[in-house]
Design a protein around this motif. Sequence first.
Motif, PDB file in Angstrom:
ATOM      1  N   ARG A 150      27.705  32.578  46.594  1.00  0.00           N
ATOM      2  CA  ARG A 150      28.708  32.643  45.537  1.00  0.00           C
ATOM      3  C   ARG A 150      28.068  33.264  44.309  1.00  0.00           C
ATOM      4  NH1 ARG A 150      33.748  32.071  47.450  1.00  0.00           N
ATOM      5  NH2 ARG A 150      34.280  32.189  45.236  1.00  0.00           N
ATOM      6  N   LEU A 151      28.540  34.437  43.945  1.00  0.00           N
ATOM      7  CA  LEU A 151      28.007  35.156  42.801  1.00  0.00           C
ATOM      8  C   LEU A 151      28.759  34.763  41.543  1.00  0.00           C
ATOM      9  CD1 LEU A 151      26.110  37.540  41.836  1.00  0.00           C
ATOM     10  CD2 LEU A 151      28.160  38.987  42.052  1.00  0.00           C
ATOM     11  N   PRO A 152      28.074  34.253  40.499  1.00  0.00           N
ATOM     12  CA  PRO A 152      28.767  33.968  39.235  1.00  0.00           C
ATOM     13  C   PRO A 152      29.215  35.278  38.602  1.00  0.00           C
ATOM     14  CG  PRO A 152      26.410  33.562  39.019  1.00  0.00           C
ATOM     15  CD  PRO A 152      26.654  33.909  40.444  1.00  0.00           C
ATOM     16  N   ILE A 153      30.502  35.374  38.296  1.00  0.00           N
ATOM     17  CA  ILE A 153      31.082  36.639  37.854  1.00  0.00           C
ATOM     18  C   ILE A 153      32.015  36.435  36.666  1.00  0.00           C
ATOM     19  CG2 ILE A 153      33.143  36.614  39.347  1.00  0.00           C
ATOM     20  CD1 ILE A 153      30.765  39.601  39.151  1.00  0.00           C
ATOM     21  N   ALA A 154      31.886  35.281  36.008  1.00  0.00           N
ATOM     22  CA  ALA A 154      32.904  34.860  35.040  1.00  0.00           C
ATOM     23  C   ALA A 154      32.776  35.484  33.665  1.00  0.00           C
ATOM     24  CB  ALA A 154      32.877  33.327  34.895  1.00  0.00           C
ATOM     25  N   GLY A 155      31.694  36.231  33.390  1.00  0.00           N
ATOM     26  CA  GLY A 155      31.578  36.822  32.057  1.00  0.00           C
ATOM     27  C   GLY A 155      30.242  36.509  31.415  1.00  0.00           C
ATOM     28  N   GLY A 156      30.229  36.531  30.088  1.00  0.00           N
ATOM     29  CA  GLY A 156      29.030  36.183  29.338  1.00  0.00           C
ATOM     30  C   GLY A 156      27.833  37.032  29.722  1.00  0.00           C
ATOM     31  N   GLY A 157      26.690  36.384  29.927  1.00  0.00           N
ATOM     32  CA  GLY A 157      25.477  37.093  30.295  1.00  0.00           C
ATOM     33  C   GLY A 157      25.605  37.857  31.599  1.00  0.00           C
ATOM     34  N   TYR A 158      26.388  37.332  32.533  1.00  0.00           N
ATOM     35  CA  TYR A 158      26.597  38.036  33.798  1.00  0.00           C
ATOM     36  C   TYR A 158      27.306  39.368  33.551  1.00  0.00           C
ATOM     37  CZ  TYR A 158      25.608  33.319  35.459  1.00  0.00           C
ATOM     38  OH  TYR A 158      25.032  32.090  35.670  1.00  0.00           O
TER      39      TYR A 158
ATOM     40  N   LEU B 143      30.357  46.232  39.188  1.00  0.00           N
ATOM     41  CA  LEU B 143      30.184  44.997  39.945  1.00  0.00           C
ATOM     42  C   LEU B 143      31.086  43.892  39.390  1.00  0.00           C
ATOM     43  CD1 LEU B 143      28.814  43.309  42.103  1.00  0.00           C
ATOM     44  CD2 LEU B 143      26.881  42.958  40.538  1.00  0.00           C
ATOM     45  N   SER B 144      31.163  43.777  38.057  1.00  0.00           N
ATOM     46  CA  SER B 144      32.066  42.780  37.466  1.00  0.00           C
ATOM     47  C   SER B 144      33.510  43.071  37.874  1.00  0.00           C
ATOM     48  CB  SER B 144      31.942  42.799  35.939  1.00  0.00           C
ATOM     49  OG  SER B 144      30.681  42.328  35.525  1.00  0.00           O
ATOM     50  N   ARG B 145      33.905  44.334  37.777  1.00  0.00           N
ATOM     51  CA  ARG B 145      35.281  44.688  38.134  1.00  0.00           C
ATOM     52  C   ARG B 145      35.546  44.397  39.612  1.00  0.00           C
ATOM     53  NH1 ARG B 145      38.159  50.680  38.104  1.00  0.00           N
ATOM     54  NH2 ARG B 145      40.256  49.924  38.555  1.00  0.00           N
ATOM     55  N   TRP B 146      34.596  44.732  40.472  1.00  0.00           N
ATOM     56  CA  TRP B 146      34.778  44.470  41.896  1.00  0.00           C
ATOM     57  C   TRP B 146      34.879  42.967  42.176  1.00  0.00           C
ATOM     58  CZ3 TRP B 146      31.655  41.680  45.240  1.00  0.00           C
ATOM     59  CH2 TRP B 146      32.043  41.701  46.586  1.00  0.00           C
ATOM     60  N   GLY B 147      33.961  42.175  41.593  1.00  0.00           N
ATOM     61  CA  GLY B 147      33.940  40.743  41.864  1.00  0.00           C
ATOM     62  C   GLY B 147      35.169  40.030  41.337  1.00  0.00           C
ATOM     63  N   LEU B 148      35.588  40.366  40.116  1.00  0.00           N
ATOM     64  CA  LEU B 148      36.802  39.759  39.565  1.00  0.00           C
ATOM     65  C   LEU B 148      38.028  40.229  40.348  1.00  0.00           C
ATOM     66  CD1 LEU B 148      35.899  40.147  35.787  1.00  0.00           C
ATOM     67  CD2 LEU B 148      35.926  38.011  37.106  1.00  0.00           C
ATOM     68  N   GLY B 149      38.016  41.497  40.730  1.00  0.00           N
ATOM     69  CA  GLY B 149      39.121  42.009  41.529  1.00  0.00           C
ATOM     70  C   GLY B 149      39.221  41.329  42.878  1.00  0.00           C
ATOM     71  N   GLN B 150      38.076  40.942  43.451  1.00  0.00           N
ATOM     72  CA  GLN B 150      38.095  40.234  44.733  1.00  0.00           C
ATOM     73  C   GLN B 150      38.900  38.942  44.620  1.00  0.00           C
ATOM     74  OE1 GLN B 150      34.961  37.462  46.512  1.00  0.00           O
ATOM     75  NE2 GLN B 150      34.341  39.421  47.399  1.00  0.00           N
ATOM     76  N   ILE B 151      38.726  38.243  43.510  1.00  0.00           N
ATOM     77  CA  ILE B 151      39.461  36.987  43.301  1.00  0.00           C
ATOM     78  C   ILE B 151      40.961  37.267  43.248  1.00  0.00           C
ATOM     79  CG2 ILE B 151      39.805  35.032  41.731  1.00  0.00           C
ATOM     80  CD1 ILE B 151      36.863  35.479  40.837  1.00  0.00           C
ATOM     81  N   ASN B 152      41.361  38.307  42.531  1.00  0.00           N
ATOM     82  CA  ASN B 152      42.781  38.670  42.462  1.00  0.00           C
ATOM     83  C   ASN B 152      43.306  39.127  43.815  1.00  0.00           C
ATOM     84  OD1 ASN B 152      43.220  40.058  39.072  1.00  0.00           O
ATOM     85  ND2 ASN B 152      42.922  37.965  39.780  1.00  0.00           N
ATOM     86  N   ARG B 153      42.497  39.840  44.573  1.00  0.00           N
ATOM     87  CA  ARG B 153      42.936  40.305  45.895  1.00  0.00           C
ATOM     88  C   ARG B 153      43.189  39.150  46.843  1.00  0.00           C
ATOM     89  NH1 ARG B 153      39.265  44.338  44.359  1.00  0.00           N
ATOM     90  NH2 ARG B 153      37.499  43.353  45.432  1.00  0.00           N
TER      91      ARG B 153
ATOM     92  N   LEU C 118      34.204  45.326  27.500  1.00  0.00           N
ATOM     93  CA  LEU C 118      35.356  44.451  27.301  1.00  0.00           C
ATOM     94  C   LEU C 118      36.628  45.276  27.154  1.00  0.00           C
ATOM     95  CD1 LEU C 118      36.518  41.620  26.904  1.00  0.00           C
ATOM     96  CD2 LEU C 118      35.891  41.783  24.480  1.00  0.00           C
ATOM     97  N   GLU C 119      36.557  46.384  26.442  1.00  0.00           N
ATOM     98  CA  GLU C 119      37.714  47.278  26.346  1.00  0.00           C
ATOM     99  C   GLU C 119      38.171  47.725  27.729  1.00  0.00           C
ATOM    100  OE1 GLU C 119      37.915  49.947  22.447  1.00  0.00           O
ATOM    101  OE2 GLU C 119      36.030  50.219  23.529  1.00  0.00           O
TER     102      GLU C 119
END
Length: 287
Positions: free
Chosen positions: A191-199, A207-217, A259-260
């Motif tokens: 489980r990769l932490p992908i929630a924001g902040g330092g990550y 990678l952030s976009r892919w991981g967050l998108g995986q949750i939405n998918r 962030l934008e």
Amino acid sequence: MDIKNALTIDVEDYFQVAALAEAVERSDWPKMEYRVESNTDRLLELFERFDTKATFFVLGWVAERSPGLVRRIQQAGHEIASHGYSHQLVYSQTEKVFREETRKSKTILEDITGAFVSGYRAASYSITAKSRWALDVLCDEGFTWDSSIFPVHHDRYGMPGTPFTPYRLQAPNGGQLTEFPLSTCAIGNYRLPIAGGGYFRLFPYWLSRWGLGQINRLGQPFIFYLHPWEIDPSQPRLAVKALSRFRHYNNLERCYGRLERLLGDFSFAPVSSVLSDSTIPLEPIAV
């Protein structure tokens, strides 16, 4: 499907974070350069440009000094939630001190806003297996939802084995809260932490976009967090050890632009709004 995700800001200043505690005593806070207002105002301007609403977890110490900032957040249509009072790790406090600070922070925010504060997030996600008792305090103090549990292994926080999606949480004494755990995505069995902040600052944006998108998918909303100091590359540099320096200062100059992009790539709303639109199992889960 356009899923609304929870956008959250932990309103604290750079000198209050756990990674810099080795360089700044709490007694030094009033003497430090105060940058949280201007940085939070930049975020408010950005969110207005994208017509996006968020949840702001405001530290009680900051709210006392900047009630006008809290009102600006509220007047812009964002949700106000509690980030505790002194940004101390929950498991380093006694239950008595934690209860006093939690009640104090909630009261400060409610007095400023004139509105009920229903949500909470612990400093550094420090509700862990050794501070489960804090969940009882949150129930006792009238909170209805929480976002403090990170279902990962980490040296400072984490409660591995807990659910990855919003759920009804049963506290040790039987009270219940809705928990919105910090987001992770699956890479094989990890489980990769992908929630924001330092990550968000450490990982490349794709990678952030892919991981967050995986949750939405998978048909689920994610929760994303950031701190005002993370869009402030001009903040004072404090003398700390290499790991703390890396965690805090890594890619500050890239964060605002990322962030934008994130605001353009996903849809967001405050936590309470996302939870009200989510299907959450009725059966409570004890943690």
